[in-house]
Design a protein around this motif. Structure first.
Motif, PDB file in Angstrom:
ATOM      1  N   VAL A 193     -36.750 -82.720  -9.893  1.00 12.18           N
ATOM      2  CA  VAL A 193     -35.686 -82.706  -8.880  1.00 12.18           C
ATOM      3  C   VAL A 193     -34.875 -83.994  -8.959  1.00 12.18           C
ATOM      4  CG1 VAL A 193     -35.210 -82.673  -6.415  1.00 12.18           C
ATOM      5  CG2 VAL A 193     -36.933 -81.154  -7.357  1.00 12.18           C
ATOM      6  N   LEU A 194     -35.580 -85.122  -9.107  1.00 10.74           N
ATOM      7  CA  LEU A 194     -34.886 -86.412  -9.225  1.00 10.74           C
ATOM      8  C   LEU A 194     -33.938 -86.401 -10.413  1.00 10.74           C
ATOM      9  CD1 LEU A 194     -37.600 -89.106  -8.453  1.00 10.74           C
ATOM     10  CD2 LEU A 194     -35.462 -88.700  -7.246  1.00 10.74           C
ATOM     11  N   GLY A 195     -34.417 -85.827 -11.525  1.00 12.12           N
ATOM     12  CA  GLY A 195     -33.586 -85.751 -12.725  1.00 12.12           C
ATOM     13  C   GLY A 195     -32.325 -84.942 -12.480  1.00 12.12           C
ATOM     14  N   ILE A 196     -32.505 -83.778 -11.829  1.00 14.58           N
ATOM     15  CA  ILE A 196     -31.350 -82.909 -11.589  1.00 14.58           C
ATOM     16  C   ILE A 196     -30.369 -83.575 -10.628  1.00 14.58           C
ATOM     17  CG2 ILE A 196     -30.591 -80.650 -10.744  1.00 14.58           C
ATOM     18  CD1 ILE A 196     -33.344 -79.560 -11.568  1.00 14.58           C
ATOM     19  N   VAL A 197     -30.911 -84.217  -9.559  1.00 16.44           N
ATOM     20  CA  VAL A 197     -30.040 -84.907  -8.610  1.00 16.44           C
ATOM     21  C   VAL A 197     -29.316 -86.053  -9.318  1.00 16.44           C
ATOM     22  CG1 VAL A 197     -29.961 -86.267  -6.490  1.00 16.44           C
ATOM     23  CG2 VAL A 197     -31.422 -84.261  -6.620  1.00 16.44           C
ATOM     24  N   GLY A 198     -30.026 -86.695 -10.254  1.00 15.66           N
ATOM     25  CA  GLY A 198     -29.398 -87.757 -11.035  1.00 15.66           C
ATOM     26  C   GLY A 198     -28.190 -87.238 -11.798  1.00 15.66           C
ATOM     27  N   LEU A 233     -26.489 -83.941   0.004  1.00 11.15           N
ATOM     28  CA  LEU A 233     -27.373 -82.912   0.539  1.00 11.15           C
ATOM     29  C   LEU A 233     -27.322 -81.627  -0.286  1.00 11.15           C
ATOM     30  CD1 LEU A 233     -29.324 -82.018   2.669  1.00 11.15           C
ATOM     31  CD2 LEU A 233     -27.405 -81.414   4.137  1.00 11.15           C
ATOM     32  N   TRP A 234     -26.099 -81.174  -0.604  1.00  9.37           N
ATOM     33  CA  TRP A 234     -25.977 -79.892  -1.315  1.00  9.37           C
ATOM     34  C   TRP A 234     -26.558 -79.983  -2.716  1.00  9.37           C
ATOM     35  CZ3 TRP A 234     -25.520 -75.528   0.971  1.00  9.37           C
ATOM     36  CH2 TRP A 234     -24.939 -75.505   2.252  1.00  9.37           C
ATOM     37  N   GLN A 235     -26.385 -81.152  -3.356  1.00  5.26           N
ATOM     38  CA  GLN A 235     -26.947 -81.329  -4.684  1.00  5.26           C
ATOM     39  C   GLN A 235     -28.472 -81.251  -4.645  1.00  5.26           C
ATOM     40  OE1 GLN A 235     -24.309 -82.757  -3.469  1.00  5.26           O
ATOM     41  NE2 GLN A 235     -23.089 -83.860  -4.983  1.00  5.26           N
ATOM     42  N   LEU A 292     -33.606 -78.478  -5.617  1.00  7.35           N
ATOM     43  CA  LEU A 292     -34.871 -77.920  -5.134  1.00  7.35           C
ATOM     44  C   LEU A 292     -34.949 -76.419  -5.403  1.00  7.35           C
ATOM     45  CD1 LEU A 292     -35.396 -79.819  -1.777  1.00  7.35           C
ATOM     46  CD2 LEU A 292     -36.844 -79.913  -3.793  1.00  7.35           C
ATOM     47  N   MET A 293     -33.810 -75.759  -5.237  1.00  5.40           N
ATOM     48  CA  MET A 293     -33.758 -74.325  -5.510  1.00  5.40           C
ATOM     49  C   MET A 293     -34.037 -74.050  -6.972  1.00  5.40           C
ATOM     50  SD  MET A 293     -30.556 -72.550  -3.806  1.00  5.40           S
ATOM     51  CE  MET A 293     -29.736 -72.318  -5.371  1.00  5.40           C
ATOM     52  N   MET A 294     -33.413 -74.877  -7.831  1.00  4.85           N
ATOM     53  CA  MET A 294     -33.564 -74.670  -9.267  1.00  4.85           C
ATOM     54  C   MET A 294     -35.004 -74.869  -9.718  1.00  4.85           C
ATOM     55  SD  MET A 294     -30.052 -76.521 -10.327  1.00  4.85           S
ATOM     56  CE  MET A 294     -30.147 -76.720 -12.076  1.00  4.85           C
ATOM     57  N   SER A 300     -34.194 -87.722   0.773  1.00  8.82           N
ATOM     58  CA  SER A 300     -33.323 -88.406   1.724  1.00  8.82           C
ATOM     59  C   SER A 300     -33.796 -89.835   1.938  1.00  8.82           C
ATOM     60  CB  SER A 300     -33.317 -87.667   3.063  1.00  8.82           C
ATOM     61  OG  SER A 300     -32.773 -86.398   2.894  1.00  8.82           O
ATOM     62  N   PHE A 301     -35.112 -90.015   1.939  1.00  7.09           N
ATOM     63  CA  PHE A 301     -35.672 -91.364   2.082  1.00  7.09           C
ATOM     64  C   PHE A 301     -35.227 -92.240   0.918  1.00  7.09           C
ATOM     65  CE2 PHE A 301     -39.100 -94.377   1.069  1.00  7.09           C
ATOM     66  CZ  PHE A 301     -39.042 -95.160   2.202  1.00  7.09           C
ATOM     67  N   LEU A 302     -35.141 -91.636  -0.266  1.00  5.68           N
ATOM     68  CA  LEU A 302     -34.698 -92.391  -1.434  1.00  5.68           C
ATOM     69  C   LEU A 302     -33.181 -92.587  -1.440  1.00  5.68           C
ATOM     70  CD1 LEU A 302     -36.941 -90.759  -4.168  1.00  5.68           C
ATOM     71  CD2 LEU A 302     -37.218 -92.996  -3.110  1.00  5.68           C
ATOM     72  N   GLY A 303     -32.510 -92.028  -0.426  1.00  4.18           N
ATOM     73  CA  GLY A 303     -31.065 -92.191  -0.325  1.00  4.18           C
ATOM     74  C   GLY A 303     -30.290 -91.203  -1.165  1.00  4.18           C
TER      75      GLY A 303
END
Lengths: 276, 273
Positions: free
Chosen positions: A127-132, A138-140, A145-147, A215-218
């Motif tokens: 998840v971190l990788g994808i958000v990166g 929020l939407w990302q 998480l969905m993916m 969210s905690f990780l910003g």
């Protein structure tokens, strides 16, 4: 015999407690605008870090915002988006799992190897990788998480469809002239869905945990939106003087996730469903 | 022209080639030819693993044989077009051995029996309900039973529901795959009687697959005996089966236990399981 009755009673109680707590939380989330005493994003620096009072039952944070209101509104974000992730991941998993299970052969092999590839990574890392890649927001995070979560649904559904396909009633339906679409709709989905929904209860707990963690990780919810993980992040600077700023949202996350897990465990025990 | 014609059917399972080594193919059926005329019942006998059920699936059009053709009313099942196939489907129905696994546990008797009707007939909900009620009466159940779920029926009652589903479209032929084998003796007799009545009333043809020579004898006109994927004996008159010199047939015939236990002896000291 007696012990099995005892287990049944225990899981009955767990189902009751779990669903009651969750119902309360969902109610809070829905009614937040009416039951919150203050505006959750109203900054009032004069009142910053004030102790509990009649107007601010749980005190205020470093920007003078009402803690209780922020907690109540935070339930909307956590439960709302966890539900969204659940529905989307389930829907996508249902489509992919049904195709893989029903078609079999190469399609099945390709789809399932892909799912196994996703499952091979620790969830949060992926998840971190994808958000990166997508950038924070929020939407990302919800997308990421969905993916990651749909693969668990897809695999479980695929395995159940493969088992169902061998059943005589599916063959009988085919012989009585039912089309593939009708067989899937009428005979497969209704038999697949109940255990998947039980598994989904457990997955909801995970979704809330991951959402708060990000969210905690910003990376997830951006200020000034009230969200439990983000509240812990904001509160951590005051851990010595005002530990309750971290404690309140922490307790909320704990309660919700425990409720989901207690309910999910009890349901899967009651219906004899294997967890992931 | 016979209703059903099976010509030189050979079927093997697992004949795929896996990485580097060729899987040894297991032959389930070899060179089987038989025919069933209109209104006739062919009893297909054989011990477990003789290939009876595989042949049943091939005839039903759900398991394409490796070689050979299956003709239903002169048309090849496995080469006909989609429209012809849809049309053929309603004329050939099935009843399986395990009545519980043959029905969706989440559907009521009404839903189960109306499924084939929904697929082929354009009926209003009330007409559908009336049809289902009628079918339930025909198979010896009550119209009130339509709201019940499979769990609320006994094995014999559920088998009647399976039969009701099979005859709902007024087919020309039904494949009965061990329809009474998992039922007790009394229920067996009831179901066999019902099958005989339906055959006479609707002019149905049956392919009656069983290992029980007594059940086969009570319904069939002609008998065929299978062993290790081959038809080893075929008689047009079922009484001829008792004079057959085929060892497999003799063994099957001798496995009929006499009414009185005192007279029950085993052929050549063979052990029956």
């Amino acid at each position: 015999m007696i012990s099995s009755i005892r287990i049944a009673r225990k899981s009955q109680a767990a189902i009751l407690i779990g669903s009651a707590t969750l119902a309360a939380f969902f109610l809070i989330a829905i009614l937040a605008p009416w039951i919150a005493p203050n505006d959750p994003i109203q900054v009032n620096l004069v009142l910053k870090l004030s102790p509990p009072s009649f107007d601010y039952p749980l005190g205020t944070d470093h920007l003078g915002r009402c803690n209780l209101s922020r907690l109540l509104y935070g339930a909307r974000v956590s439960l709302g988006f966890a539900s969204l992730i659940f529905v989307a991941a389930l829907g996508f998993g249902l489509v992919i799992g049904t195709i893989a299970g029903y078609k079999g052969g190469v399609i099945d092999a390709v789809l399932m190897r892909f799912c196994e590839g996703v499952m091979a990574f620790p969830n949060l890392v992926l998840v971190l990788g994808i958000v990166g890649l997508l950038g924070p927001g929020l939407w990302q995070v919800v997308m990421a998480l969905m993916m990651v979560q749909w693969v668990y649904y897809a695999r479980m559904i695929r395995n159940m469809i493969v088992g169902l396909k061998e059943q005589n009633f599916i063959l009988a339906a085919r012989i009585s002239g039912s089309s593939t679409g009708k067989i899937i709709r009428r005979h497969m989905i209704p038999n697949v869905l109940p255990p998947v929904l039980v598994m989904g209860t457990l997955e909801m707990g995970w979704a809330i945990m991951d959402l708060s963690a990000l969210s905690f990780l910003g990376l997830g919810v951006q200020p000034p939106t009230a969200e439990w993980g983000a509240m812990i992040l904001e509160g951590k600077n005051f851990i010595r003087s005002q530990p309750e700023l971290m404690l309140y949202p922490g307790i909320m996350i704990l309660l919700v996730v425990i409720s989901f897990n207690v309910l999910g465990e009890a349901l899967s025990e009651k219906y004899g469903i294997k967890k992931r | 022209m016979n209703l059903l014609e099976v010509v030189g059917v050979t079927h093997t399972y697992g004949s795929f080639r896996s990485f580097r080594r060729k899987e040894k193919a297991a032959t389930a059926l070899s060179d089987i030819s038989l025919s069933i005329g209109e209104g006739m019942c062919l009893g297909l006998l054989g011990t477990s693993g003789a290939g009876k059920s595989t042949l049943g699936k091939v005839i039903l059009g759900v398991e394409k044989p490796t070689k050979g053709t299956v003709l239903f009313q002169g048309q090849d099942l496995y080469t006909m077009g989609a429209a012809a196939r849809k049309h053929f489907r309603r004329d050939l129905q099935v009843v399986f051995q395990d009545s519980f696994s043959s029905v969706n546990p989440r559907m009521t008797a009404e839903k189960i029996i109306s499924e084939p009707l929904e697929n082929y007939e354009r009926l209003s909900p009330s007409e559908l309900k009336r049809n289902v009620a009628q079918l339930l009466e025909v198979v010896g159940l009550h119209a009130d039973d339509m709201t019940k779920y499979p769990m609320q029926f006994s094995g014999g009652q559920l088998q009647r529901i399976n039969i009701a589903r099979a005859i709902a479209l007024k087919p020309k032929m039904i494949v009965l795959d061990e329809p009474v084998s998992s039922l007790d003796m009394v229920t067996q007799t009831h179901i066999l009687t019902l099958l005989n009545e339906l055959k006479a009333e609707y002019g149905l043809s049956y392919l009656f697959i069983t290992h029980d020579i007594r059940a086969a004898y009570s319904v069939s006109d002609a008998l065929a005996v299978m062993d290790k994927g081959r038809v080893v004996e075929m008689v047009q008159d079922k009484d001829e089966i008792f004079s057959s010199q085929q060892p497999v047939v003799k063994k099957l015939v001798s496995s009929i236990l006499p009414e009185h236990p005192r007279n029950r002896t085993l052929l050549n000291g063979d052990v029956f399981v």
